[in-house]
Each structure stands twice: as C-alpha cells, then as structure tokens.
Design an enzyme around this catalytic site. Structure first.
Site, PDB file in Angstrom:
ATOM      1  N   ASP A 234       0.856  -1.175   0.000  1.00 15.12           N
ATOM      2  CA  ASP A 234       0.000   0.000   0.000  1.00 15.12           C
ATOM      3  C   ASP A 234       0.894   1.228   0.000  1.00 15.12           C
ATOM      4  O   ASP A 234       2.127   1.110   0.048  1.00 15.12           O
ATOM      5  CB  ASP A 234      -0.946   0.001   1.207  1.00 15.12           C
ATOM      6  N   ASP A 254       3.284   1.723  -5.121  1.00 14.59           N
ATOM      7  CA  ASP A 254       2.162   2.253  -5.892  1.00 14.59           C
ATOM      8  C   ASP A 254       1.753   1.208  -6.915  1.00 14.59           C
ATOM      9  O   ASP A 254       2.540   0.856  -7.800  1.00 14.59           O
ATOM     10  CB  ASP A 254       2.575   3.554  -6.585  1.00 14.59           C
ATOM     11  N   MET A 255       0.521   0.699  -6.800  1.00 13.70           N
ATOM     12  CA  MET A 255       0.075  -0.371  -7.682  1.00 13.70           C
ATOM     13  C   MET A 255      -0.011   0.062  -9.137  1.00 13.70           C
ATOM     14  O   MET A 255      -0.073  -0.777 -10.045  1.00 13.70           O
ATOM     15  CB  MET A 255      -1.280  -0.915  -7.218  1.00 13.70           C
ATOM     16  N   LYS A 268      -9.115  -6.930  -2.554  1.00 16.78           N
ATOM     17  CA  LYS A 268     -10.390  -6.888  -1.851  1.00 16.78           C
ATOM     18  C   LYS A 268     -10.927  -5.465  -1.882  1.00 16.78           C
ATOM     19  O   LYS A 268     -10.328  -4.555  -1.323  1.00 16.78           O
ATOM     20  CB  LYS A 268     -10.221  -7.353  -0.406  1.00 16.78           C
ATOM     21  N   HIS A 272     -13.260  -1.628  -7.559  1.00 15.94           N
ATOM     22  CA  HIS A 272     -14.502  -0.851  -7.713  1.00 15.94           C
ATOM     23  C   HIS A 272     -14.281   0.641  -7.477  1.00 15.94           C
ATOM     24  O   HIS A 272     -15.159   1.449  -7.769  1.00 15.94           O
ATOM     25  CB  HIS A 272     -15.609  -1.403  -6.811  1.00 15.94           C
TER      26      HIS A 272
END
Length: 367
Positions: A234, A254-255, A268, A272
């Site tokens: 994260d 950083d994804m 999870k 969205h």
C-alpha cells in the site's frame, strides 16, 4: 387529487395511499440510517450484549449513560431500530399483567459486538464526511463540463474540495476512520472466506494483498494458511501505520507503477474504486507479477458482480445502492460483462466468478 385507484404501467392497480407510502418509505430511509448511526454512537448493541443479549430500556439507558429525561426518546429510537430488524423486542411479564419491553440482539446487531465486528465499516459509511457528498449528487450531475482526466471531479471533491485519498493523506483522524472501517470488514468477511471457501488460497506459496491497508485480510489468510507467505502493498503513509509483530510483510509502493512478485495477487474492494482504464493498468501490473496459469498464477478479487448471487430484492437493492455509493470516488460496481471487458483488456485468458459472499463475489482471474 382524489383518493381513488390509479393504474400504472403493466395494468397493475396501485392506490394513491400505497404510492404515497412508497415515497415516504424511501424518503425516510435516511432516518433509518441515522437511527443505526445513533445506535453505533451510543454503543447500544454493546449495552444489550453486556446484559446477556437482552436488556430493558432502563438497563440500556444506564449502560450508555443517558439522562433520565431522554429515556422516552430512547424508547422511540429503539422502536425504530426494532422495526428495521437491528434489534428484537419481547415483553417482560410484569405484575398486573402488564410488562415492559426487553430488547434483544438479532443476527444483525450481533455483528456489531465482539472482537470481530462490523461497527467500524458501518460507522465509516455513516460518517458525515461520507454522507454529505450525496446531498450534492443532483448538482454534480448538472455540471456541464467534463473534468480533465488527471483531476477527476467526484461528488466527494465537490463537497470537500479534495478527493477522499487526498483528505486521508492530510487528516489523520479521517485516515484512521477509513482504515478502521476496512479492517472491521476484512476481519468479519475474511474469517468466513477462509472457513467456507479457503480453497482459493490453497496450492499457492505466496500472496500479495494489493492496497491491503493495515493488512487485516492478509493476517487472516496467513493465520489460516501458514504455508502461504503473505505480504501487503500500500502507499507509504498507510504502511507506516501497519501493526508490528505479525507474520505479514508490509511493502510501500504504488500499484499503478508495479506489483511485488507472488503466486497470487489479492484485491479486496479495490477495483470498484477505479474506472476501466485504471483497472486495466492495475491488472496489467498484477499479470506481470504472477507466474503463468499452468504454474498456478492467478488474481483473486473480492468485489460486487452486479446481478450475481441471490436474486431477492434485498441483495439486488444493496448491489444497486453500492453502485451509486461508490460514485463518491468515481468508482463503479460492474456486472459480469463489464468485468470481462476489464480482464480481457488487461490481457488475461479467463476468469471464474463465485457468487458465494452474499451481495459480493469471489473472482479468480487467470493469466
């Protein structure tokens, strides 16, 4: 207007009074939510729990330290919470045939007590900072300009002048509210997942929980499957608050830039929050981080699949309301075809949807 029967589409007859009731029922849904917020603020479920799961009005008032003058209003609050199913009421027999109500925990309010409970996520959703933006949805929809891609203008930013992520980075109390909410949801749902559907985590040696916050989900997975090496990635300010003394490794990153290598990536309630283009960027980085499908590589997603799962009114309504709710960060809840478009756009070869979590689903996506 006359109080007579009027016809609506499809030939069904609905009385004016029934139609009026429907409008009031929807309008007063906000009062229902605020009644639940009051119960959370006062910790009424804890008060009832302390009395063995059933308590009188006086016992509740004493536990939550209310002035006696407020007891009549507490009675009205408890009536609303009972009608909505948060609590149940039974009559305690008394002298002379009368009796006072005894308020009992229901399956719903039992989820508000104990070491693993949903009070955090419910308090987050009902916090004024997250409620106020929805008062401006109409104004936001009327805006006639399309914001630049690098500065999307969501209803949260319209209300507070900055995005949710920006506010969380500046306001420690708000950041804690978000993290505590995510932790509470993860503890409850992940206990259920590893107990009832743990097969999704079997056969892998390593897993990274992407945007996994303080690692509540990863901790549950690690405890249930000690052979799986679990890590959480994260942003730096989130990882800095990660708990010590766990078997989970915490990685700042950083994804949108890269994802640490692992057999499986767990997402999870992450995708969205983002539009299709951003989801494709994230998933492409996930694909680079995992081995091929024949070597067991996969992405595990926990999210809503609109239209999947039980088909009763309550499940469908929660999915539709979540889809509107996630507008506060310009997110979207997707149906199967919308998910498929994102998966294929990121270069994945297939997927499997498992509608086993009530209004949410587990999805396995294969490279």
């Amino acid at each position: 207007m006359e109080l007579t029967e009027s016809k609506c589409d499809g030939g069904q007859e609905v009385s004016l009074l029934d139609a009026q009731l429907e409008l009031y029922w929807n309008t007063f849904a906000v009062i229902k939510s605020m009644a639940l917020k009051s119960a959370l603020d006062l910790r009424i479920a804890d008060a009832v729990h302390l009395h063995g799961g059933a308590a009188t009005l006086a016992e509740i008032a004493s536990e939550v330290a209310l002035h006696p003058s407020k007891i009549p209003c507490l009675r009205r609050l408890m009536r609303a919470l009972t009608v909505s199913g948060v609590f149940a009421a039974a009559v305690k027999p008394g002298d002379g045939g009368g009796g006072e109500p005894v308020y009992e925990l229901t399956p719903s309010s039992r989820l508000l007590v104990g070491s693993s409970n949903l009070s955090g996520i419910m308090s987050m959703i009902l916090h004024p900072t997250l409620v106020v933006p929805f008062l401006g949805v109409g104004e936001w929809l009327r805006r006639d300009r399309e914001p630049p891609e690098e500065d999307p203008y969501c209803i949260f930013k319209q209300a507070h002048g900055r995005s949710l992520w920006e506010l969380a980075g500046r306001d420690a109390a708000f950041d804690a509210l978000i993290n505590d909410g995510m932790v509470s949801d993860s503890r409850v749902i992940m206990d259920y997942v590893v107990r009832e559907h743990g097969e999704v985590f079997r056969g892998i040696a390593s897993l990274v929980d992407l945007a996994g916050g303080l690692g509540a989900a990863a901790q549950v997975i690690s405890k249930a499957f000690p052979e799986v090496r679990c890590s959480v990635m994260d942003l730096g300010h989130v990882v800095a608050k990660a708990p010590a003394g766990t078997d989970v490794e915490y990685i700042a990153g950083d994804m949108f830039e890269s994802v640490p290598p692992a057999d499986a990536v767990f997402l999870k309630w992450v995708l969205h929050d983002w539009g299709d283009d951003d989801c494709i960027k994230i998933l492409k980085n996930c694909k680079k981080a995992i081995p091929p499908r024949d070597k067991g590589g996969k992405v595990i997603i926990m999210d809503i699949v609109v239209g999947a799962g039980p088909s009763d009114q309550k499940h469908r309504e929660v999915q539709a309301l979540f889809d509107m709710y996630i507008m506060f960060v310009n997110g979207i809840e997707r149906d199967e075809q919308e998910w498929k478009k994102v998966f294929m756009g990121a270069g994945f070869s297939g997927y499997k949807i498992m509608p086993v979590l009530g209004f949410r689903s587990m999805i396995e996506v294969y490279p």
